[in-house]
Design a protein around this motif. Structure first.
Motif, PDB file in Angstrom:
ATOM      1  N   ALA A   1      41.891  81.929   9.983  1.00 54.47           N
ATOM      2  CA  ALA A   1      41.261  83.023   9.251  1.00 54.47           C
ATOM      3  C   ALA A   1      40.163  83.673  10.085  1.00 54.47           C
ATOM      4  O   ALA A   1      40.009  84.907  10.094  1.00 54.47           O
ATOM      5  N   PHE A   2      39.388  82.868  10.794  1.00 54.58           N
ATOM      6  CA  PHE A   2      38.328  83.397  11.661  1.00 54.58           C
ATOM      7  C   PHE A   2      38.923  84.292  12.743  1.00 54.58           C
ATOM      8  O   PHE A   2      38.417  85.390  13.009  1.00 54.58           O
ATOM      9  N   THR A   3      40.019  83.848  13.354  1.00 54.02           N
ATOM     10  CA  THR A   3      40.658  84.625  14.410  1.00 54.02           C
ATOM     11  C   THR A   3      41.244  85.926  13.863  1.00 54.02           C
ATOM     12  O   THR A   3      41.106  86.988  14.482  1.00 54.02           O
ATOM     13  N   LEU A   4      41.915  85.854  12.722  1.00 54.67           N
ATOM     14  CA  LEU A   4      42.505  87.052  12.132  1.00 54.67           C
ATOM     15  C   LEU A   4      41.441  88.081  11.769  1.00 54.67           C
ATOM     16  O   LEU A   4      41.617  89.279  11.990  1.00 54.67           O
ATOM     17  N   SER A   5      40.338  87.614  11.214  1.00 51.90           N
ATOM     18  CA  SER A   5      39.258  88.525  10.859  1.00 51.90           C
ATOM     19  C   SER A   5      38.611  89.125  12.098  1.00 51.90           C
ATOM     20  O   SER A   5      38.308  90.325  12.138  1.00 51.90           O
ATOM     21  N   LEU A   6      38.392  88.310  13.112  1.00 52.60           N
ATOM     22  CA  LEU A   6      37.762  88.787  14.342  1.00 52.60           C
ATOM     23  C   LEU A   6      38.645  89.797  15.059  1.00 52.60           C
ATOM     24  O   LEU A   6      38.145  90.695  15.742  1.00 52.60           O
ATOM     25  N   ASP A   7      39.949  89.670  14.905  1.00 47.82           N
ATOM     26  CA  ASP A   7      40.896  90.509  15.633  1.00 47.82           C
ATOM     27  C   ASP A   7      41.235  91.809  14.904  1.00 47.82           C
ATOM     28  O   ASP A   7      41.733  92.755  15.523  1.00 47.82           O
ATOM     29  N   ASP A   8      40.973  91.880  13.612  1.00 51.28           N
ATOM     30  CA  ASP A   8      41.453  93.012  12.815  1.00 51.28           C
ATOM     31  C   ASP A   8      40.732  94.308  13.168  1.00 51.28           C
ATOM     32  O   ASP A   8      39.510  94.334  13.322  1.00 51.28           O
ATOM     33  N   ALA A   9      41.503  95.361  13.281  1.00 54.75           N
ATOM     34  CA  ALA A   9      40.944  96.692  13.510  1.00 54.75           C
ATOM     35  C   ALA A   9      41.470  97.705  12.511  1.00 54.75           C
ATOM     36  O   ALA A   9      40.841  98.753  12.314  1.00 54.75           O
TER      37      ALA A   9
ATOM     38  N   PHE B   1      42.759  89.167   2.670  1.00 54.16           N
ATOM     39  CA  PHE B   1      43.843  89.191   3.648  1.00 54.16           C
ATOM     40  C   PHE B   1      44.102  87.799   4.233  1.00 54.16           C
ATOM     41  O   PHE B   1      45.247  87.357   4.367  1.00 54.16           O
ATOM     42  N   CYS B   2      43.029  87.086   4.581  1.00 49.76           N
ATOM     43  CA  CYS B   2      43.161  85.786   5.255  1.00 49.76           C
ATOM     44  C   CYS B   2      43.484  84.652   4.287  1.00 49.76           C
ATOM     45  O   CYS B   2      43.997  83.609   4.715  1.00 49.76           O
ATOM     46  N   MET B   3      43.173  84.834   3.014  1.00 48.49           N
ATOM     47  CA  MET B   3      43.394  83.767   2.039  1.00 48.49           C
ATOM     48  C   MET B   3      44.862  83.348   1.986  1.00 48.49           C
ATOM     49  O   MET B   3      45.183  82.165   1.805  1.00 48.49           O
TER      50      MET B   3
ATOM     51  N   ILE C   1      35.030  82.075   2.937  1.00 47.18           N
ATOM     52  CA  ILE C   1      35.464  82.453   1.582  1.00 47.18           C
ATOM     53  C   ILE C   1      36.966  82.271   1.437  1.00 47.18           C
ATOM     54  O   ILE C   1      37.453  81.743   0.422  1.00 47.18           O
ATOM     55  N   ALA C   2      37.729  82.708   2.443  1.00 43.38           N
ATOM     56  CA  ALA C   2      39.182  82.579   2.376  1.00 43.38           C
ATOM     57  C   ALA C   2      39.613  81.120   2.324  1.00 43.38           C
ATOM     58  O   ALA C   2      40.563  80.769   1.605  1.00 43.38           O
ATOM     59  N   THR C   3      38.927  80.254   3.049  1.00 41.13           N
ATOM     60  CA  THR C   3      39.273  78.824   3.029  1.00 41.13           C
ATOM     61  C   THR C   3      38.961  78.213   1.675  1.00 41.13           C
ATOM     62  O   THR C   3      39.759  77.421   1.142  1.00 41.13           O
ATOM     63  N   PHE C   4      37.811  78.556   1.106  1.00 45.02           N
ATOM     64  CA  PHE C   4      37.446  78.031  -0.216  1.00 45.02           C
ATOM     65  C   PHE C   4      38.479  78.448  -1.269  1.00 45.02           C
ATOM     66  O   PHE C   4      38.975  77.615  -2.044  1.00 45.02           O
ATOM     67  N   LEU C   5      38.828  79.724  -1.283  1.00 41.41           N
ATOM     68  CA  LEU C   5      39.811  80.202  -2.255  1.00 41.41           C
ATOM     69  C   LEU C   5      41.207  79.669  -1.938  1.00 41.41           C
ATOM     70  O   LEU C   5      41.989  79.383  -2.850  1.00 41.41           O
TER      71      LEU C   5
END
Length: 263
Positions: free
Chosen positions: A194-202, A140-142, A68-72
């Motif tokens: 974006a995948f890494t940031l989302s996977l890492d977020d706590a 956040f990732c967008m 979604i973040a990549t599309f936007l």
């Protein structure tokens, strides 16, 4: 001197990962005290249903959030780059990139207030869970994806698009047949980031998750005070291997695309 500095930099980055992977084969019960070689923690890992469930949730959330973040991000970067002047551009530009400098705790708290307000006025989302985490992570990732793709669009030779339009190509055709192949390496890089940031977020997850939607970082964070076993090292090792394979594959695809483009 430059080679020495670069070598020290790589050691600083990768020694912790190498140690983590090494301790995943530790026979002892502690994650950082070596006793002997064993692969038992990989078998223990696959018997830990809660940990595997948290890992699965994190993977699904990261995949959909990055997509979604990549599309936007592609849309935002294209609009901000190709439209040189329009009313409100400075404001929109600042709104798109503001999450880059915004503390995650502020982002998570603001998303929590948004979801509570939406539930009060329109009844959706009924509960916080994977959907709310994905929406928060996409927002956040967008910003990161937009910056990466926008920098590629700025460096792109606009004469390629102009030549296609002069030959009668429709703007939509130009975008999919000319622009998109050129910026595809940046799109892949943005998706991986974006995948890494989302996977890492706590932090953001703490505000936007609910019952049954505990992600892997949140699960590990809750277990740190009690002490973690090498099965967490085993899980981290598997994730490193999977991400490493994905990065190598993406780099090969990008190099192949660039060679085809030059040809």
């Amino acid at each position: 001197m430059l080679r020495a500095i670069g070598f020290l930099g790589f050691i600083f980055l990768y020694i912790p990962l190498i140690l983590l992977m090494a301790y995943s084969f530790n026979a002892g019960d502690r994650a950082s005290l070596w006793v002997g070689f064993s692969t038992k923690w990989y078998f223990v890992l696959f018997e830990n249903k809660e940990l595997l469930k948290a890992a699965g949730i994190s993977m699904r959330v990261a995949f959909f959030s990055a997509t979604i973040a990549t599309f936007l991000g592609v849309i935002a970067a294209f609009v901000l780059t190709r439209n040189k002047r329009f009313r409100g551009k400075v404001l929109i530009d600042g709104m798109v990139t503001s999450p880059l400098v915004m503390p995650e705790i502020i982002t998570g708290f603001s998303m929590l207030i948004l979801f509570i307000s939406m539930q009060k006025f329109i009844g959706w989302p009924a509960n916080r869970g994977m959907t709310t985490i994905i929406l928060a992570h996409s927002t956040f990732c967008m910003a990161y994806v937009t910056v990466i793709i926008r920098s590629r669009l700025v460096d792109m030779d606009s004469s390629l698009e102009e030549a296609a339009q002069d030959l009668g190509a429709h703007p939509i055709f130009v975008f999919f047949q000319v622009t998109l192949p050129v910026i595809s390496p940046a799109i892949v890089a943005g998706w991986l980031l974006a995948f890494t940031l989302s996977l890492d977020d706590a932090v953001i997850v703490q505000f936007t998750s609910g019952a049954g939607s505990t992600t892997l970082p949140a699960k590990i964070y809750s277990q740190v005070r009690q002490g973690v076993t090498p099965e967490y090292n085993a899980l981290a090792t598997l994730i490193i291997v999977i991400v490493g394979i994905a990065i190598i594959t993406a780099m090969q695809i990008m190099n192949r695309t660039q060679r085809m483009h030059h040809v």
